[in-house]
Design a protein around this motif. Structure first.
Motif, PDB file in Angstrom:
ATOM      1  N   ARG A  16       0.876  -1.170   0.000  1.00  0.00           N
ATOM      2  CA  ARG A  16       0.000   0.000   0.000  1.00  0.00           C
ATOM      3  C   ARG A  16       0.911   1.217   0.000  1.00  0.00           C
ATOM      4  O   ARG A  16       1.576   1.497   0.996  1.00  0.00           O
ATOM      5  N   LEU A  17       0.999   1.907  -1.121  1.00  0.00           N
ATOM      6  CA  LEU A  17       1.878   3.075  -1.237  1.00  0.00           C
ATOM      7  C   LEU A  17       1.271   4.253  -0.486  1.00  0.00           C
ATOM      8  O   LEU A  17       0.092   4.556  -0.651  1.00  0.00           O
ATOM      9  N   GLU A  18       2.084   4.901   0.312  1.00  0.00           N
ATOM     10  CA  GLU A  18       1.653   6.091   1.045  1.00  0.00           C
ATOM     11  C   GLU A  18       1.909   7.313   0.173  1.00  0.00           C
ATOM     12  O   GLU A  18       3.040   7.552  -0.244  1.00  0.00           O
ATOM     13  N   ARG A  19       0.856   8.101  -0.087  1.00  0.00           N
ATOM     14  CA  ARG A  19       0.981   9.253  -0.982  1.00  0.00           C
ATOM     15  C   ARG A  19       2.073  10.204  -0.517  1.00  0.00           C
ATOM     16  O   ARG A  19       2.846  10.714  -1.316  1.00  0.00           O
ATOM     17  N   GLN A  23       5.235  11.267  -2.692  1.00  0.00           N
ATOM     18  CA  GLN A  23       5.536  12.681  -2.957  1.00  0.00           C
ATOM     19  C   GLN A  23       7.004  12.974  -2.667  1.00  0.00           C
ATOM     20  O   GLN A  23       7.691  13.604  -3.474  1.00  0.00           O
ATOM     21  N   GLN A  24       7.502  12.517  -1.510  1.00  0.00           N
ATOM     22  CA  GLN A  24       8.904  12.733  -1.170  1.00  0.00           C
ATOM     23  C   GLN A  24       9.826  12.086  -2.194  1.00  0.00           C
ATOM     24  O   GLN A  24      10.840  12.671  -2.584  1.00  0.00           O
ATOM     25  N   CYS A  25       9.478  10.888  -2.650  1.00  0.00           N
ATOM     26  CA  CYS A  25      10.287  10.185  -3.659  1.00  0.00           C
ATOM     27  C   CYS A  25      10.376  10.999  -4.938  1.00  0.00           C
ATOM     28  O   CYS A  25      11.469  11.197  -5.487  1.00  0.00           O
ATOM     29  N   LEU A  90       5.203  16.429 -16.121  1.00  0.00           N
ATOM     30  CA  LEU A  90       5.143  15.133 -15.459  1.00  0.00           C
ATOM     31  C   LEU A  90       3.979  15.158 -14.481  1.00  0.00           C
ATOM     32  O   LEU A  90       3.762  16.165 -13.793  1.00  0.00           O
ATOM     33  N   ARG A  91       3.230  14.069 -14.438  1.00  0.00           N
ATOM     34  CA  ARG A  91       2.168  13.898 -13.436  1.00  0.00           C
ATOM     35  C   ARG A  91       2.326  12.516 -12.825  1.00  0.00           C
ATOM     36  O   ARG A  91       2.677  11.561 -13.522  1.00  0.00           O
ATOM     37  N   VAL A  92       2.051  12.421 -11.543  1.00  0.00           N
ATOM     38  CA  VAL A  92       2.132  11.146 -10.833  1.00  0.00           C
ATOM     39  C   VAL A  92       0.854  10.985 -10.032  1.00  0.00           C
ATOM     40  O   VAL A  92       0.373  11.937  -9.416  1.00  0.00           O
ATOM     41  N   GLN A  93       0.319   9.769 -10.047  1.00  0.00           N
ATOM     42  CA  GLN A  93      -0.918   9.498  -9.340  1.00  0.00           C
ATOM     43  C   GLN A  93      -0.811   8.138  -8.653  1.00  0.00           C
ATOM     44  O   GLN A  93      -0.322   7.173  -9.237  1.00  0.00           O
ATOM     45  N   VAL A  94      -1.264   8.082  -7.404  1.00  0.00           N
ATOM     46  CA  VAL A  94      -1.318   6.821  -6.670  1.00  0.00           C
ATOM     47  C   VAL A  94      -2.774   6.370  -6.631  1.00  0.00           C
ATOM     48  O   VAL A  94      -3.647   7.133  -6.218  1.00  0.00           O
ATOM     49  N   LEU A  95      -3.013   5.156  -7.075  1.00  0.00           N
ATOM     50  CA  LEU A  95      -4.352   4.573  -7.042  1.00  0.00           C
ATOM     51  C   LEU A  95      -4.360   3.465  -5.999  1.00  0.00           C
ATOM     52  O   LEU A  95      -3.455   2.619  -5.971  1.00  0.00           O
TER      53      LEU A  95
END
Length: 141
Positions: A16-19, A23-25, A90-95
Motif C-alpha cells: 500500500r503506497l503512502e501518498r 511525494q517525497q520520492c 510530469l504527473r504522478v498518481q497513486v491509485l
C-alpha cells in the motif's frame, strides 16, 4: 490531438503506497533529474528550454473499487494534455484498490518531449529504492 505525445506508465505494487512518501520520492527524483523540471517557452521566434529550480509537482491520490476502474482512471490521466510552456511536464498518481487487497498502482504520465524510454527502468528503480529507504529509515541516502 494534443495528447498524442503523452507517455503513460503504470507500476503495480503489492504494498500500500503512502501518498506522502511517494511525494517525497518524486520530489527527490525531480530534483535529481532536470528534465523533469523542464518546460519550454517561445521568445523572438525561438523555442527555449527552461529548467525550474523548484517545480510544483503534486502527487495525486485516488481510491478505486477494482482493477477495471484503475484502467479507466489511468486512461483518463493519459488523456490530460500538457501545456509545454508551464511545468511540470510530469504527473504522478497513486491509485489504491479498496476491495480489501493492499495493492496500489502508481501512474506516471509525461510528455514525450521530456521522456526517454531508456530511462523508464532507472526512474522506477530509483523510486523503489528511495521509497524503501524512506519507509525503513526515514531518510534518503
Amino acid at each position: 490531438p494534443r495528447t498524442a505525445y503523452n507517455v503513460s506508465l503504470a507500476f503495480r505494487s503489492k504494498l500500500r503506497l503512502e501518498r506522502a512518501i511517494v511525494q517525497q520520492c518524486f520530489d527527490w527524483i525531480v530534483e535529481r533529474h532536470e528534465v523533469y523540471r523542464t518546460h519550454f517557452v517561445e521568445a523572438q521566434g525561438r523555442v527555449l528550454q527552461v529548467v525550474e529550480k523548484k517545480p510544483q509537482l503534486v502527487v495525486g491520490e485516488v481510491y478505486i473499487m477494482c482493477a477495471e476502474e484503475a484502467v479507466l482512471v489511468l486512461r483518463k490521466g493519459a488523456l490530460l494534455s500538457f501545456d509545454l510552456s508551464k511545468g511540470p511536464l510530469l504527473r504522478v498518481q497513486v491509485l489504491h484498490l479498496t476491495d480489501g487487497e493492499r495493492i496500489s498502482v502508481l501512474g506516471f504520465f509525461t510528455h514525450h518531449i521530456i521522456h526517454d524510454h531508456g530511462c523508464e527502468g532507472t526512474i522506477f528503480g530509483e523510486f523503489m529504492q528511495v521509497y524503501r529507504e524512506l519507509t525503513e529509515t526515514g531518510t534518503i541516502g
